[in-house]
Scaffold this active site. Sequence first.
Site, short mmCIF file in Angstrom:
data_model
loop_
_atom_site.label_atom_id
_atom_site.label_comp_id
_atom_site.label_asym_id
_atom_site.label_seq_id
_atom_site.Cartn_x
_atom_site.Cartn_y
_atom_site.Cartn_z
N SER A 159 28.91 47.49 24.41
CA SER A 159 29.63 46.88 23.28
C SER A 159 29.03 47.34 21.95
O SER A 159 29.08 48.53 21.63
CB SER A 159 29.59 45.36 23.45
OG SER A 159 30.49 44.72 22.56
N ASP A 254 39.82 44.04 28.20
CA ASP A 254 38.89 44.02 27.08
C ASP A 254 39.64 44.41 25.81
O ASP A 254 40.34 45.42 25.79
CB ASP A 254 37.77 45.02 27.36
CG ASP A 254 36.68 45.06 26.30
OD1 ASP A 254 36.81 44.36 25.27
OD2 ASP A 254 35.70 45.78 26.52
N HIS A 284 35.63 41.98 29.02
CA HIS A 284 34.50 42.45 28.23
C HIS A 284 33.23 41.67 28.62
O HIS A 284 33.26 40.46 28.82
CB HIS A 284 34.78 42.23 26.74
CG HIS A 284 33.76 42.82 25.85
ND1 HIS A 284 33.76 44.15 25.50
CD2 HIS A 284 32.68 42.27 25.22
CE1 HIS A 284 32.74 44.40 24.69
NE2 HIS A 284 32.07 43.28 24.51
#
Length: 314
Positions: A159, A254, A284
């Site tokens: 991320s 996501d 996610h």
Amino acid sequence: MLHPQAQALLRLIEEKGIPPTHTLTPEKAREYYLVRRAVTQPDPPEVALARDLAAPGPGGEIPLRLYRPMGASAAQVLPVLVYYHGGGWVIGNRDSHDVLCRQLANGSGCAVVSVDYRMGPENRFPAAVDDAIAATRWVHANAAQLKLDPARLAVGGDSAGGNLAAVVALEARDRGGLPIAFQLLIYPATDQRRGWPSHQTNGQGYLLTRDSITYFHDHYIDDPKHDLDWRASPLLHEDHSKLPPAFVLIAGYDPLRDEGLAYAQKLTEAGSRAALVNFERQIHGFITMGRVIDEAIVAVQLCAAQLREALRPG
């Protein structure tokens, strides 16, 4: 086709009344993020060494944690992954990703150095970038005393950490003096403009929401023009050629899915090697959730195998 285990986790979060990240102060959000580990993360596997270190940085000392995999002797020179944790440049630290770093070390046979970079809102962009670069260059410069191989150094993260890994790889190529052999990009944030279709289709109901993304963005970025800076949005760099081979892992549900896909495509189109894997049924953040999501374990194994292959001698 959302994975039933991901569905069950989302239901549990709703039933427990866990507040959305964007409704919390950064301090509370950090606290909740760490507390959630006990529910979703596996027990930390044993490693040969886990030792806290510090590197000098532009804003003071940067906390690091060095992991050496099980079976490695103290004198053995190992390839190394420099890892930047996720958490929207606002939450997370060495502890939030301790299990994942241990798993990657043991699975790949590589050392891992976890970087606790400065975060917003206390330290805005580009503080996290500056720390990520400084820490990586320090690891390279001090490889001999750490029993690491400076010629087999990878960068990686999930991320926000995937964003930093991509940025460090670009900076290292542009500036020189830091040979990077591989980049491990786990559902990376690559475009601060936040306009890709998956931000709409996956922006509500799948743990990471549009509101939370805006919350993270606004605590990290304090000037709209920074959205167009490649150090914030590596997708917008004008040149993606001659970069280290990349393994890009994305998740189907996501909001960041499309910008991860776009980044892998951009690398390949520019002649850089990039492999993309999409865990179509996942959300996610799933890779750290091996206690409740079986595919997380598979994803970690896949990342470790790619790392091991990319950093093997010769």
